[in-house]
Write a protein that holds these residues in place. Sequence first.
Motif, mmCIF file in Angstrom:
data_model
loop_
_atom_site.group_PDB
_atom_site.id
_atom_site.type_symbol
_atom_site.label_atom_id
_atom_site.label_comp_id
_atom_site.label_asym_id
_atom_site.label_seq_id
_atom_site.Cartn_x
_atom_site.Cartn_y
_atom_site.Cartn_z
ATOM 1 N N ARG A 1 16.234 0.007 -35.640
ATOM 2 C CA ARG A 1 14.846 0.461 -35.343
ATOM 3 C C ARG A 1 13.842 -0.579 -35.815
ATOM 4 O O ARG A 1 13.881 -1.033 -36.940
ATOM 5 C CB ARG A 1 14.574 1.793 -36.035
ATOM 6 N N HIS A 2 12.954 -0.968 -34.959
ATOM 7 C CA HIS A 2 11.865 -1.866 -35.349
ATOM 8 C C HIS A 2 10.645 -1.543 -34.483
ATOM 9 O O HIS A 2 10.789 -1.049 -33.354
ATOM 10 C CB HIS A 2 12.273 -3.344 -35.158
ATOM 11 N N TRP B 1 14.962 4.269 -24.680
ATOM 12 C CA TRP B 1 15.247 4.229 -26.123
ATOM 13 C C TRP B 1 14.229 5.088 -26.865
ATOM 14 O O TRP B 1 13.039 4.975 -26.698
ATOM 15 C CB TRP B 1 15.188 2.791 -26.652
ATOM 16 N N TYR B 2 14.739 5.925 -27.752
ATOM 17 C CA TYR B 2 13.893 6.836 -28.542
ATOM 18 C C TYR B 2 14.385 6.847 -29.986
ATOM 19 O O TYR B 2 15.502 6.409 -30.293
ATOM 20 C CB TYR B 2 13.917 8.254 -27.968
ATOM 21 N N ALA B 3 13.521 7.354 -30.832
ATOM 22 C CA ALA B 3 13.932 7.462 -32.242
ATOM 23 C C ALA B 3 15.157 8.329 -32.343
ATOM 24 O O ALA B 3 15.243 9.401 -31.739
ATOM 25 C CB ALA B 3 12.778 8.052 -33.062
ATOM 26 N N ASP B 4 16.106 7.791 -33.090
ATOM 27 C CA ASP B 4 17.397 8.468 -33.225
ATOM 28 C C ASP B 4 17.173 9.738 -34.027
ATOM 29 O O ASP B 4 16.749 9.701 -35.171
ATOM 30 C CB ASP B 4 18.386 7.551 -33.912
ATOM 31 N N MET C 1 13.177 16.797 -25.498
ATOM 32 C CA MET C 1 13.660 15.584 -24.872
ATOM 33 C C MET C 1 14.392 15.871 -23.581
ATOM 34 O O MET C 1 14.786 14.951 -22.867
ATOM 35 C CB MET C 1 14.573 14.827 -25.828
ATOM 36 N N MET C 2 14.611 17.084 -23.263
ATOM 37 C CA MET C 2 15.429 17.390 -22.095
ATOM 38 C C MET C 2 14.753 16.945 -20.814
ATOM 39 O O MET C 2 15.411 16.623 -19.838
ATOM 40 C CB MET C 2 15.713 18.885 -22.032
ATOM 41 N N GLN C 3 13.487 16.851 -20.775
ATOM 42 C CA GLN C 3 12.772 16.436 -19.584
ATOM 43 C C GLN C 3 12.328 15.002 -19.641
ATOM 44 O O GLN C 3 11.695 14.510 -18.719
ATOM 45 C CB GLN C 3 11.533 17.340 -19.410
ATOM 46 N N ALA C 4 12.610 14.286 -20.768
ATOM 47 C CA ALA C 4 12.169 12.910 -20.934
ATOM 48 C C ALA C 4 12.958 11.973 -20.042
ATOM 49 O O ALA C 4 14.154 12.169 -19.799
ATOM 50 C CB ALA C 4 12.300 12.485 -22.394
ATOM 51 N N LYS D 1 16.695 5.256 -39.094
ATOM 52 C CA LYS D 1 16.639 3.822 -39.136
ATOM 53 C C LYS D 1 16.973 3.170 -37.795
ATOM 54 O O LYS D 1 16.897 1.956 -37.663
ATOM 55 C CB LYS D 1 17.603 3.269 -40.193
ATOM 56 N N THR D 2 17.382 3.965 -36.830
ATOM 57 C CA THR D 2 17.823 3.394 -35.544
ATOM 58 C C THR D 2 17.140 4.081 -34.390
ATOM 59 O O THR D 2 16.516 5.138 -34.546
ATOM 60 C CB THR D 2 19.353 3.531 -35.372
#
Length: 319
Positions: A33-34, A8-11, A1-4, A16-17
């Motif tokens: 999360r939905h 909002w991303y999956a926690d 994720m360092m280059q993303a 669940k968030t």
Amino acid sequence: MMQAPAGWYADPYDPKTFRYWDGAAWTGHVAPRHVPQQLQIGERQAERNDQKEAAALAKVAKRDEKAASRTAAVEARQQQVSEWQAAQEAAKAQKQAYANAAKAQRQAELEATEESALAYWADVRFVGEKVSAKAKQTIRAHGQESEQPWLMVGSGTAGVLAAFHDRVMIVKTGTMTSFMAGAFLGGRITTFPLVDITSIEFNGQWLTGVLEILTPSYQGTANKDYWRGTNRSRNADSNDPWTLSNTLPLLKVVYQQALPEINELRKRIVESKKTQVIVQSTRSVSVADELRKLAELHREGILDDAEYATAKGNLIAGG
């Protein structure tokens, strides 16, 4: 994720968030999360596609399995058919081999029978018309194993005369011959011992005649014409030479051909009636007994040495 990029991303801390990524690090902003509706639709479509693909694959697999089963069944059936055909061919070949062996055996037996027949009839004098196989078979069956007739006089459908060394046969067998003899499909087979025959007569006409064997039981008391009775039903005429057992309708030319042999037969009939005299020795005293008596006479002086020697020599030479 360092280059993303920020978003909002999956926690990573709570499944669940969602947690916000600011482009450099995770922030403290979270949200329930939905799945977006489009994403849900896409996932359901993908799931249905997967299910369809799986069903299609399963169907193909089942079809392939059935095809393989059918192929195996067909191959098994073909194998059974091949084995059955092979068994049939083997049975057919064995049957043919048996048939060939039986045929060869029959041929060998036939050839042996023909050779035996040729040897049997080799020394027989045949005169007149051809003698049928049925008549030959009958004549051979009425003879001893090692004897054969010396004379055969054939008269076509009228029958045949066969002369053995001690008897004469008149044989009327065969389909047409037995019909003319009044014994259809049977026959008339009569044997006359030579010693019982009183005469052999031939009642001849212009072209035809009747050869007749006369015995005390068969007398030549009636005219037995060649054609007599031929225009009447069989056995209607008691003097019909075609039906009588001691007569043989015969063409005159055949009788003339056979006359030398018939004259020889007449001679044999006469010879069979000659009385045979058997001379038996009446000597009741043996030579040894006679020698003992001579020796006793010699000891008693009744016979001298010369007389004894002469009497002994004569006794031994005559005994």
